[in-house]
Enzyme design. Structure first.
Site, PDB file in Angstrom:
ATOM      1  N   HIS A 296       5.026   9.270  -9.709  1.00 57.97           N
ATOM      2  CA  HIS A 296       5.488   7.577 -10.277  1.00 57.97           C
ATOM      3  C   HIS A 296       5.727   8.028 -11.926  1.00 57.97           C
ATOM      4  O   HIS A 296       6.723   7.580 -12.457  1.00 57.97           O
ATOM      5  CB  HIS A 296       4.349   7.901 -10.635  1.00 57.97           C
ATOM      6  CG  HIS A 296       3.338   7.340  -8.900  1.00 57.97           C
ATOM      7  ND1 HIS A 296       4.467   7.402  -8.017  1.00 57.97           N
ATOM      8  CD2 HIS A 296       2.039   7.381  -8.689  1.00 57.97           C
ATOM      9  CE1 HIS A 296       3.228   7.491  -6.746  1.00 57.97           C
ATOM     10  NE2 HIS A 296       2.816   7.404  -7.727  1.00 57.97           N
TER      11      HIS A 296
ATOM     12  N   ASP B 239       7.776   6.847  -2.814  1.00 65.28           N
ATOM     13  CA  ASP B 239       7.287   6.585  -3.783  1.00 65.28           C
ATOM     14  C   ASP B 239       7.343   5.530  -4.562  1.00 65.28           C
ATOM     15  O   ASP B 239       7.734   4.332  -4.922  1.00 65.28           O
ATOM     16  CB  ASP B 239       8.072   6.993  -5.458  1.00 65.28           C
ATOM     17  CG  ASP B 239       7.198   7.120  -6.725  1.00 65.28           C
ATOM     18  OD1 ASP B 239       6.446   6.072  -6.979  1.00 65.28           O
ATOM     19  OD2 ASP B 239       7.515   8.310  -7.144  1.00 65.28           O
ATOM     20  N   HIS B 240       6.004   5.036  -4.084  1.00 65.93           N
ATOM     21  CA  HIS B 240       5.776   3.721  -3.530  1.00 65.93           C
ATOM     22  C   HIS B 240       5.875   2.326  -5.161  1.00 65.93           C
ATOM     23  O   HIS B 240       5.972   1.840  -5.363  1.00 65.93           O
ATOM     24  CB  HIS B 240       3.703   3.044  -3.730  1.00 65.93           C
ATOM     25  CG  HIS B 240       2.770   3.248  -4.835  1.00 65.93           C
ATOM     26  ND1 HIS B 240       2.435   3.993  -5.044  1.00 65.93           N
ATOM     27  CD2 HIS B 240       2.296   2.568  -5.295  1.00 65.93           C
ATOM     28  CE1 HIS B 240       1.424   3.851  -5.989  1.00 65.93           C
ATOM     29  NE2 HIS B 240       1.179   3.082  -6.019  1.00 65.93           N
TER      30      HIS B 240
HETATM   31  C1  BG6 Z   1      -1.158   7.064  -6.447  1.00 69.30           C
HETATM   32  C2  BG6 Z   1      -2.455   8.288  -6.915  1.00 69.30           C
HETATM   33  O1  BG6 Z   1       0.077   7.456  -5.482  1.00 69.30           O
HETATM   34  O2  BG6 Z   1      -1.334   5.630  -7.293  1.00 69.30           O
HETATM   35  C3  BG6 Z   1      -3.734   7.871  -7.311  1.00 69.30           C
HETATM   36  O3  BG6 Z   1      -2.554   8.913  -6.345  1.00 69.30           O
HETATM   37  C4  BG6 Z   1      -3.222   6.563  -8.368  1.00 69.30           C
HETATM   38  O4  BG6 Z   1      -4.156   8.703  -7.808  1.00 69.30           O
HETATM   39  C5  BG6 Z   1      -1.956   5.518  -7.450  1.00 69.30           C
HETATM   40  O5  BG6 Z   1      -3.922   5.961  -8.315  1.00 69.30           O
HETATM   41  C6  BG6 Z   1      -2.184   4.343  -9.021  1.00 69.30           C
HETATM   42  O6  BG6 Z   1      -1.423   3.303  -7.996  1.00 69.30           O
HETATM   43  P1  BG6 Z   1      -1.093   2.163  -8.550  1.00 69.30           P
HETATM   44  O7  BG6 Z   1       0.071   1.062  -7.855  1.00 69.30           O
HETATM   45  O8  BG6 Z   1      -1.986   1.490  -8.675  1.00 69.30           O
HETATM   46  O9  BG6 Z   1      -1.351   2.205 -10.243  1.00 69.30           O
END
Ligand code: BG6
Length: 487
Positions: free
Chosen positions: A242, A179-180
């Site tokens: 997230h 989960d980045h």
């Molecule tokens: C991803 C989603 O996991 O996270 C995207 O699939 C979203 O739809 C993105 O835009 C948002 O990541 P960050 O790091 O830009 O907030």
């Protein structure tokens, strides 16, 4: 089972020509390399359908780096490109996996070799066949670990099927679900804020906290991800992973140590304590044509090319049913094509129990802690303060912010891409910032129930103009409780 610890000396990237590889994985690896963090002997083997040889893939990677990695971090690019090799493969069939295994080399770690880390960033439909191919070609075993990029299913059932397929070849200690958001510096800083300071923990409960808000707002729309996004929607794309991870970090009990098991044990307790949300406590929306920062943008169905009932916005009021959070609402909202890109957590404290200033006509605001995750990384605590003056017309109080802007506090330390942290931990074998199976399944369990209430209530998303903060019903959802969204 406790596995031997090892630092991988080979990293096998599935989906090596995909969007994530170009935007995040290759730039992150190159940046780590430039900082001397990759280890001298790490080899990176890319695989995907495209028919490149090693040199062709290096050229492809160079273009991606020139596009997505800021020039000042491209210092060691030539050295990095030398680490890359490539093997074309159609992962949907077993053919080709033996050649891939030859390219990768032995999977055992010893004095000479360090074992293998695999990163799967492919369509979920390829997870099963890829695992089968890895097993068939002997690319499994104790000295192999595997990172899995989302989406890990579309509901609990499909997520279990993926988890079962992976468990056929790897034990939970070898599986690194990404989960980045957990790779973001400010998200990790939540743990430091809560557990490295004496200040907050004693008041971090329903006695002192009135409510919590979590907002993940984006200005982007579909970004060409037509097929994926229309099947997913905001609830599955953002809340399931997230936002629930953010919520669990805010709400968890103090773990006994900074250790993968201790932290994940506490997070999963929160996820399991989430109360089922009723349809009346949720709002869904879909953006219509509007303007973002002065630029006209089309509506969702225009971008999609057809009508759709997929939500691009959702807001909800949730509760964590345990002693600490009894009666404290957690308001969540996320959406695409909102007026600004902002991820933040707002902790709203209660009013002081008795105001000694009321008789003097002073009004008080309860304290509020705003944890800005992106784009600005800052922590602001609003405090009441006396407005300077002799006070002939009574004492006047005003809210003043106690502001910590992280980039200023840590000048000279560059902020890293979330995937830098996660790829490094995958190579080294630290699972703390990866999501365990029981967490993912608790997340899906909760999200599936919300979808069921939506279906049962025949809820369709309300239109909201691109560039606004979502449907007015989202404002009403909070205002019913006397709460305003923080903007
Ligand atoms: C991803 C989603 O996991 O996270 C995207 O699939 C979203 O739809 C993105 O835009 C948002 O990541 P960050 O790091 O830009 O907030």
């Amino acid at each position: 089972m406790t596995l031997r610890e090892f630092t991988a000396d080979r990293l096998l990237l599935f989906g090596a020509t995909g969007d994530l590889a170009q935007r995040m994985l290759l730039p992150s690896l190159c940046a780590l390399d430039a900082d001397g963090l990759l280890g001298d002997n790490l080899q990176i083997i890319g695989t995907a359908r495209s028919d490149y040889d090693d040199q062709g893939y290096r050229d492809f990677a160079r273009k991606a780096l020139e596009t997505y990695l800021p020039a000042e971090r491209r210092g060691g690019m030539a050295q990095f490109l030398n680490r890359l090799s490539y093997q074309a493969l159609d992962a949907s069939t077993l053919d080709g996996f033996e050649q891939l295994a030859q390219k990768v080399g032995p999977t055992t770690s010893s004095d000479e070799t360090g074992g293998l880390a695999i990163f799967l960033s492919t369509a979920p439909s390829l997870f099963g066949p890829t695992i089968a191919g890895l097993k068939y070609a002997g690319l499994t075993g104790d000295d192999v670990r595997i990172g899995l990029e989302k989406p890990l299913g579309t509901d609990l059932k499909s997520s279990c099927a993926i988890n079962d397929a992976v468990a056929e070849a790897f034990s939970e200690e070898q599986i690194f679900r990404i989960d980045h958001y957990l790779g973001k510096e400010t998200v990790q800083n939540l743990l430091a804020l809560r557990f490295a300071n004496i200040l907050f923990e004693p008041i971090w409960n329903s006695n002192y906290i009135e409510h919590v808000q979590i907002t993940v707002a984006e200005t982007v729309g579909l970004e060409g991800r037509v097929a994926f996004y229309d099947d997913a929607g905001a609830l599955r794309d953002m809340v399931q992973n997230h936002m629930l991870q953010l919520l669990s970090l805010v709400a968890m009990e103090p773990p006994t140590s900074f250790d993968a098991t201790a932290i994940r044990d506490e997070k999963v307790k929160v996820l399991r304590a989430l109360r089922q949300v009723e349809a009346s406590e949720t709002v869904t929306g879909q953006y219509t044509a509007g303007a973002i920062q002065g630029e006209a943008v089309p509506g969702y169905d225009q971008e999609l090319g057809k009508g759709s009932t997929t939500e691009t916005f959702t807001a909800m009021k949730s509760h964590v049913d345990n002693w600490r959070w009894k009666g404290v609402p957690f308001y969540l909202r996320t959406g695409k094509r909102l007026p600004e890109r902002v991820t933040e957590i707002v902790v709203q404290f209660r009013c002081v129990p008795h105001s000694i200033f009321a008789e003097m006509g002073a009004t008080m605001q309860p304290n509020r802690l705003v944890i800005g995750i992106q784009p600005e990384e800052n922590i602001t605590l609003s405090l009441m303060s006396k407005v300077p003056g002799l006070g002939e017309d009574g004492v006047r109080l005003r809210e003043v912010p106690l502001d910590i802007a992280m980039p200023d506090a840590f000048v000279g330390q560059h902020r890293r891409i979330a995937y830098e942290r996660l790829l490094l931990d995958l190579v080294k074998g630290d699972q703390t910032l990866f999501v365990r199976r029981d967490e993912v399944e608790a997340q899906w369990h909760w999200v599936d129930a919300i979808r069921e209430t939506w279906n049962a209530a025949d809820l369709t998303p309300k239109g909201y103009t691109a560039g606004s903060w979502g449907p007015s019903a989202a404002i009403a959802l909070a205002e019913r409780d006397g709460v305003s969204w923080h903007e």
